[in-house]
Design a protein around this motif. Structure first.
Motif, PDB file in Angstrom:
ATOM      1  N   MET A 147      10.559  25.882 -26.776  1.00 24.92           N
ATOM      2  CA  MET A 147       9.748  24.981 -26.013  1.00 24.92           C
ATOM      3  C   MET A 147      10.219  24.868 -24.533  1.00 24.92           C
ATOM      4  O   MET A 147       9.437  25.171 -23.514  1.00 24.92           O
ATOM      5  CB  MET A 147       9.683  23.876 -26.562  1.00 24.92           C
ATOM      6  CG  MET A 147       8.956  23.580 -27.823  1.00 24.92           C
ATOM      7  SD  MET A 147       8.540  21.924 -28.400  1.00 24.92           S
ATOM      8  CE  MET A 147      10.136  21.399 -28.609  1.00 24.92           C
ATOM      9  N   ARG A 148      11.688  24.863 -24.208  1.00 24.12           N
ATOM     10  CA  ARG A 148      12.219  24.789 -23.001  1.00 24.12           C
ATOM     11  C   ARG A 148      12.001  26.088 -22.281  1.00 24.12           C
ATOM     12  O   ARG A 148      11.490  26.175 -21.098  1.00 24.12           O
ATOM     13  CB  ARG A 148      13.789  24.344 -23.220  1.00 24.12           C
ATOM     14  CG  ARG A 148      13.966  23.039 -23.657  1.00 24.12           C
ATOM     15  CD  ARG A 148      13.363  21.975 -22.898  1.00 24.12           C
ATOM     16  NE  ARG A 148      14.316  22.005 -21.376  1.00 24.12           N
ATOM     17  CZ  ARG A 148      13.847  21.471 -20.457  1.00 24.12           C
ATOM     18  NH1 ARG A 148      12.818  20.776 -20.381  1.00 24.12           N
ATOM     19  NH2 ARG A 148      14.443  21.611 -19.164  1.00 24.12           N
ATOM     20  N   VAL A 149      12.352  27.216 -22.833  1.00 30.68           N
ATOM     21  CA  VAL A 149      11.927  28.460 -22.288  1.00 30.68           C
ATOM     22  C   VAL A 149      10.662  28.822 -21.898  1.00 30.68           C
ATOM     23  O   VAL A 149      10.063  29.116 -20.856  1.00 30.68           O
ATOM     24  CB  VAL A 149      12.547  29.548 -23.352  1.00 30.68           C
ATOM     25  CG1 VAL A 149      11.990  30.823 -22.654  1.00 30.68           C
ATOM     26  CG2 VAL A 149      14.021  29.556 -23.450  1.00 30.68           C
ATOM     27  N   GLU A 150       9.770  28.310 -22.844  1.00 31.92           N
ATOM     28  CA  GLU A 150       8.241  28.493 -22.552  1.00 31.92           C
ATOM     29  C   GLU A 150       7.934  27.729 -21.279  1.00 31.92           C
ATOM     30  O   GLU A 150       7.115  28.038 -20.521  1.00 31.92           O
ATOM     31  CB  GLU A 150       7.606  28.189 -23.898  1.00 31.92           C
ATOM     32  CG  GLU A 150       5.852  28.168 -23.782  1.00 31.92           C
ATOM     33  CD  GLU A 150       5.138  27.860 -25.130  1.00 31.92           C
ATOM     34  OE1 GLU A 150       4.097  27.175 -25.084  1.00 31.92           O
ATOM     35  OE2 GLU A 150       6.081  28.140 -26.144  1.00 31.92           O
ATOM     36  N   ALA A 151       8.490  26.464 -21.288  1.00 28.75           N
ATOM     37  CA  ALA A 151       8.004  25.489 -20.285  1.00 28.75           C
ATOM     38  C   ALA A 151       8.706  26.138 -18.952  1.00 28.75           C
ATOM     39  O   ALA A 151       7.737  25.812 -17.925  1.00 28.75           O
ATOM     40  CB  ALA A 151       8.482  24.226 -20.306  1.00 28.75           C
ATOM     41  N   ARG A 152       9.760  26.538 -18.829  1.00 35.99           N
ATOM     42  CA  ARG A 152      10.096  27.322 -17.579  1.00 35.99           C
ATOM     43  C   ARG A 152       9.375  28.411 -16.931  1.00 35.99           C
ATOM     44  O   ARG A 152       9.223  28.705 -16.061  1.00 35.99           O
ATOM     45  CB  ARG A 152      11.664  27.595 -17.779  1.00 35.99           C
ATOM     46  CG  ARG A 152      12.160  26.309 -17.824  1.00 35.99           C
ATOM     47  CD  ARG A 152      13.786  26.521 -17.876  1.00 35.99           C
ATOM     48  NE  ARG A 152      14.336  26.469 -16.553  1.00 35.99           N
ATOM     49  CZ  ARG A 152      15.397  26.799 -16.049  1.00 35.99           C
ATOM     50  NH1 ARG A 152      16.122  27.296 -16.455  1.00 35.99           N
ATOM     51  NH2 ARG A 152      15.659  26.630 -14.605  1.00 35.99           N
ATOM     52  N   THR A 153       9.162  29.287 -18.083  1.00 36.42           N
ATOM     53  CA  THR A 153       8.289  30.699 -17.740  1.00 36.42           C
ATOM     54  C   THR A 153       6.831  30.525 -17.381  1.00 36.42           C
ATOM     55  O   THR A 153       6.231  31.389 -16.777  1.00 36.42           O
ATOM     56  CB  THR A 153       8.421  31.689 -18.991  1.00 36.42           C
ATOM     57  OG1 THR A 153       7.905  31.380 -20.222  1.00 36.42           O
ATOM     58  CG2 THR A 153      10.106  32.024 -18.886  1.00 36.42           C
ATOM     59  N   ASP A 154       6.102  29.437 -18.018  1.00 40.67           N
ATOM     60  CA  ASP A 154       4.696  29.286 -17.669  1.00 40.67           C
ATOM     61  C   ASP A 154       4.264  29.004 -16.321  1.00 40.67           C
ATOM     62  O   ASP A 154       3.444  29.030 -15.657  1.00 40.67           O
ATOM     63  CB  ASP A 154       4.026  28.183 -18.699  1.00 40.67           C
ATOM     64  CG  ASP A 154       3.832  28.743 -20.135  1.00 40.67           C
ATOM     65  OD1 ASP A 154       4.140  30.000 -20.229  1.00 40.67           O
ATOM     66  OD2 ASP A 154       3.922  27.950 -21.058  1.00 40.67           O
ATOM     67  N   ARG A 155       5.508  28.125 -15.695  1.00 45.43           N
ATOM     68  CA  ARG A 155       5.215  27.678 -14.500  1.00 45.43           C
ATOM     69  C   ARG A 155       5.097  28.842 -13.161  1.00 45.43           C
ATOM     70  O   ARG A 155       4.671  28.624 -12.099  1.00 45.43           O
ATOM     71  CB  ARG A 155       6.234  26.582 -13.910  1.00 45.43           C
ATOM     72  CG  ARG A 155       6.225  25.191 -14.778  1.00 45.43           C
ATOM     73  CD  ARG A 155       7.166  24.333 -14.451  1.00 45.43           C
ATOM     74  NE  ARG A 155       7.126  23.219 -15.308  1.00 45.43           N
ATOM     75  CZ  ARG A 155       8.014  22.309 -15.269  1.00 45.43           C
ATOM     76  NH1 ARG A 155       8.850  22.215 -14.345  1.00 45.43           N
ATOM     77  NH2 ARG A 155       7.804  21.378 -15.976  1.00 45.43           N
ATOM     78  N   ARG A 156       5.663  30.065 -13.633  1.00 46.29           N
ATOM     79  CA  ARG A 156       5.848  31.025 -12.426  1.00 46.29           C
ATOM     80  C   ARG A 156       4.461  31.846 -12.590  1.00 46.29           C
ATOM     81  O   ARG A 156       3.998  32.215 -13.159  1.00 46.29           O
ATOM     82  CB  ARG A 156       7.124  31.864 -13.046  1.00 46.29           C
ATOM     83  CG  ARG A 156       8.499  31.222 -12.781  1.00 46.29           C
ATOM     84  CD  ARG A 156       9.379  31.980 -13.233  1.00 46.29           C
ATOM     85  NE  ARG A 156      10.514  31.054 -12.999  1.00 46.29           N
ATOM     86  CZ  ARG A 156      11.783  31.444 -13.293  1.00 46.29           C
ATOM     87  NH1 ARG A 156      11.952  32.823 -13.270  1.00 46.29           N
ATOM     88  NH2 ARG A 156      12.976  30.762 -13.245  1.00 46.29           N
TER      89      ARG A 156
END
Length: 60
Positions: free
Chosen positions: A51-60
């Motif tokens: 979830m943390r990785v997904e949250a960081r990669t979705d913003r870009r």
């Protein structure tokens, strides 16, 4: 003072046949909830990282 030979009354009346019985229930509400909690604990850390990785990669 002398002591009697052989096992005492307490040793003679002790029944250890119940020691081999599995006392953990495998069916029922408590067992179902405990299994769900175990599954959650085992998988939570991996899912949290995902979830943390997904949250960081979705913003870009």
């Amino acid at each position: 003072m002398s002591f009697p030979e052989g096992p005492t009354e307490a040793e003679q009346s002790y029944d250890d046949s119940h020691d081999a019985v599995d006392r953990a229930p495998t069916d029922g509400l408590v067992a179902t909830v405990m299994q769900a909690i175990r599954t959650h604990v085992e998988t939570w850390s991996d899912r949290y990282v995902e979830m943390r990785v997904e949250a960081r990669t979705d913003r870009r």
